[in-house]
Design a protein around this motif. Sequence first.
Motif, PDB file in Angstrom:
ATOM      1  N   VAL A   1     125.859  77.192 -13.173  1.00 27.15           N
ATOM      2  CA  VAL A   1     124.905  77.628 -14.204  1.00 27.15           C
ATOM      3  C   VAL A   1     124.311  76.420 -14.925  1.00 27.15           C
ATOM      4  O   VAL A   1     123.100  76.334 -15.137  1.00 27.15           O
ATOM      5  CB  VAL A   1     125.603  78.583 -15.209  1.00 27.15           C
ATOM      6  N   PHE A   2     125.181  75.476 -15.289  1.00 28.95           N
ATOM      7  CA  PHE A   2     124.732  74.277 -15.997  1.00 28.95           C
ATOM      8  C   PHE A   2     123.720  73.493 -15.164  1.00 28.95           C
ATOM      9  O   PHE A   2     122.675  73.070 -15.670  1.00 28.95           O
ATOM     10  CB  PHE A   2     125.936  73.397 -16.344  1.00 28.95           C
ATOM     11  N   LEU A   3     124.017  73.310 -13.888  1.00 28.82           N
ATOM     12  CA  LEU A   3     123.126  72.545 -13.013  1.00 28.82           C
ATOM     13  C   LEU A   3     121.768  73.234 -12.877  1.00 28.82           C
ATOM     14  O   LEU A   3     120.728  72.584 -12.941  1.00 28.82           O
ATOM     15  CB  LEU A   3     123.778  72.343 -11.644  1.00 28.82           C
ATOM     16  N   GLY A   4     121.790  74.550 -12.722  1.00 35.51           N
ATOM     17  CA  GLY A   4     120.524  75.294 -12.665  1.00 35.51           C
ATOM     18  C   GLY A   4     119.734  75.138 -13.953  1.00 35.51           C
ATOM     19  O   GLY A   4     118.513  74.945 -13.925  1.00 35.51           O
ATOM     20  N   GLY A   5     120.427  75.195 -15.075  1.00 42.04           N
ATOM     21  CA  GLY A   5     119.765  75.003 -16.370  1.00 42.04           C
ATOM     22  C   GLY A   5     119.174  73.619 -16.499  1.00 42.04           C
ATOM     23  O   GLY A   5     118.028  73.450 -16.937  1.00 42.04           O
TER      24      GLY A   5
ATOM     25  N   GLN B   1     106.362  76.586  -9.436  1.00 43.04           N
ATOM     26  CA  GLN B   1     106.796  75.263  -9.000  1.00 43.04           C
ATOM     27  C   GLN B   1     108.273  75.022  -9.330  1.00 43.04           C
ATOM     28  O   GLN B   1     109.002  74.432  -8.541  1.00 43.04           O
ATOM     29  CB  GLN B   1     105.927  74.173  -9.642  1.00 43.04           C
ATOM     30  N   ILE B   2     108.710  75.489 -10.512  1.00 43.95           N
ATOM     31  CA  ILE B   2     110.117  75.357 -10.894  1.00 43.95           C
ATOM     32  C   ILE B   2     110.989  76.134  -9.910  1.00 43.95           C
ATOM     33  O   ILE B   2     112.003  75.630  -9.430  1.00 43.95           O
ATOM     34  CB  ILE B   2     110.349  75.829 -12.347  1.00 43.95           C
ATOM     35  N   TYR B   3     110.574  77.359  -9.612  1.00 41.22           N
ATOM     36  CA  TYR B   3     111.322  78.182  -8.655  1.00 41.22           C
ATOM     37  C   TYR B   3     111.426  77.476  -7.298  1.00 41.22           C
ATOM     38  O   TYR B   3     112.507  77.398  -6.706  1.00 41.22           O
ATOM     39  CB  TYR B   3     110.659  79.557  -8.493  1.00 41.22           C
ATOM     40  N   ASN B   4     110.314  76.942  -6.805  1.00 39.05           N
ATOM     41  CA  ASN B   4     110.315  76.248  -5.516  1.00 39.05           C
ATOM     42  C   ASN B   4     111.182  74.987  -5.555  1.00 39.05           C
ATOM     43  O   ASN B   4     111.874  74.669  -4.585  1.00 39.05           O
ATOM     44  CB  ASN B   4     108.892  75.908  -5.078  1.00 39.05           C
ATOM     45  N   LYS B   5     111.132  74.271  -6.683  1.00 38.42           N
ATOM     46  CA  LYS B   5     111.963  73.073  -6.829  1.00 38.42           C
ATOM     47  C   LYS B   5     113.440  73.449  -6.816  1.00 38.42           C
ATOM     48  O   LYS B   5     114.257  72.793  -6.172  1.00 38.42           O
ATOM     49  CB  LYS B   5     111.609  72.330  -8.118  1.00 38.42           C
ATOM     50  N   LEU B   6     113.798  74.505  -7.528  1.00 40.56           N
ATOM     51  CA  LEU B   6     115.189  74.974  -7.523  1.00 40.56           C
ATOM     52  C   LEU B   6     115.609  75.393  -6.112  1.00 40.56           C
ATOM     53  O   LEU B   6     116.712  75.073  -5.665  1.00 40.56           O
ATOM     54  CB  LEU B   6     115.379  76.135  -8.491  1.00 40.56           C
ATOM     55  N   LYS B   7     114.738  76.099  -5.431  1.00 45.16           N
ATOM     56  CA  LYS B   7     115.029  76.526  -4.059  1.00 45.16           C
ATOM     57  C   LYS B   7     115.287  75.310  -3.155  1.00 45.16           C
ATOM     58  O   LYS B   7     116.189  75.324  -2.324  1.00 45.16           O
ATOM     59  CB  LYS B   7     113.851  77.346  -3.523  1.00 45.16           C
ATOM     60  N   ARG B   8     114.517  74.264  -3.375  1.00 45.40           N
ATOM     61  CA  ARG B   8     114.625  73.054  -2.545  1.00 45.40           C
ATOM     62  C   ARG B   8     115.822  72.192  -2.929  1.00 45.40           C
ATOM     63  O   ARG B   8     116.523  71.674  -2.059  1.00 45.40           O
ATOM     64  CB  ARG B   8     113.338  72.233  -2.673  1.00 45.40           C
ATOM     65  N   ASP B   9     116.093  72.017  -4.233  1.00 46.59           N
ATOM     66  CA  ASP B   9     117.043  70.994  -4.682  1.00 46.59           C
ATOM     67  C   ASP B   9     118.400  71.507  -5.155  1.00 46.59           C
ATOM     68  O   ASP B   9     119.365  70.750  -5.173  1.00 46.59           O
ATOM     69  CB  ASP B   9     116.427  70.185  -5.835  1.00 46.59           C
TER      70      ASP B   9
ATOM     71  N   LEU C   1     124.246  70.966  -6.046  1.00 48.54           N
ATOM     72  CA  LEU C   1     125.535  71.611  -6.294  1.00 48.54           C
ATOM     73  C   LEU C   1     126.603  71.097  -5.318  1.00 48.54           C
ATOM     74  O   LEU C   1     127.735  70.812  -5.720  1.00 48.54           O
ATOM     75  CB  LEU C   1     125.409  73.134  -6.198  1.00 48.54           C
ATOM     76  N   ILE C   2     126.244  70.937  -4.065  1.00 48.59           N
ATOM     77  CA  ILE C   2     127.193  70.395  -3.081  1.00 48.59           C
ATOM     78  C   ILE C   2     127.584  68.969  -3.455  1.00 48.59           C
ATOM     79  O   ILE C   2     128.766  68.609  -3.426  1.00 48.59           O
ATOM     80  CB  ILE C   2     126.602  70.468  -1.657  1.00 48.59           C
TER      81      ILE C   2
END
Length: 177
Positions: free
Chosen positions: A100-104, A119-127, A132-133
């Motif tokens: 949750v923290f990393l997504g925030g 763009q934020i959604y796409n960046k989250l999807k990509r990164d 997290l890994i």
Amino acid sequence: MAGLWRGYQQLLSRHPWKTQLATAGTLMGVGDVISQQLVERKGLKDHDTTRTLKMMSIGFCFVGPVVGKWYQTLDRVVPGSNKTVALKKMLLDQVAFSPVFLGGFLTIAAALNGLSKEQIYNKLKRDYTDALITNYYIWPAVQIANFYFIPLHYRLAVVQVVAIFWNVYLSWKANKV
């Protein structure tokens, strides 16, 4: 160096919350400077000071308060400091808090960089998954040591010192186009 540490301890005892927030913000800024200068090799002339200030503000206003309160909450929920308690705290930290923290963090950094919702959604999807890994390679061992050996009022500072390297990675990841 010992004098600097004593001064930090005095500040921490007089103004624990402010000192922890200042530490988080400052070290987020240091991570960004290292990212721009050593990883991205921008040079001083092309250093993006606004980006560094944004990363510092994330440290002051998000990382410091959220992580600081999280550590206090963990100590209330799982009291103690033996090996089993440290392992439980680390598992809660890595399973419940870190995703949750990393997504925030990535969302806030993207928003501060002026990205649209799409763009934020796409960046989250990509990164997000990659970040997290990478988190799971670094933080479980650090957190077990932190929860076992370090008193609560020093945990945020210890994590932020270790996190200088993590902040370099996050700054690069958050600002990668």
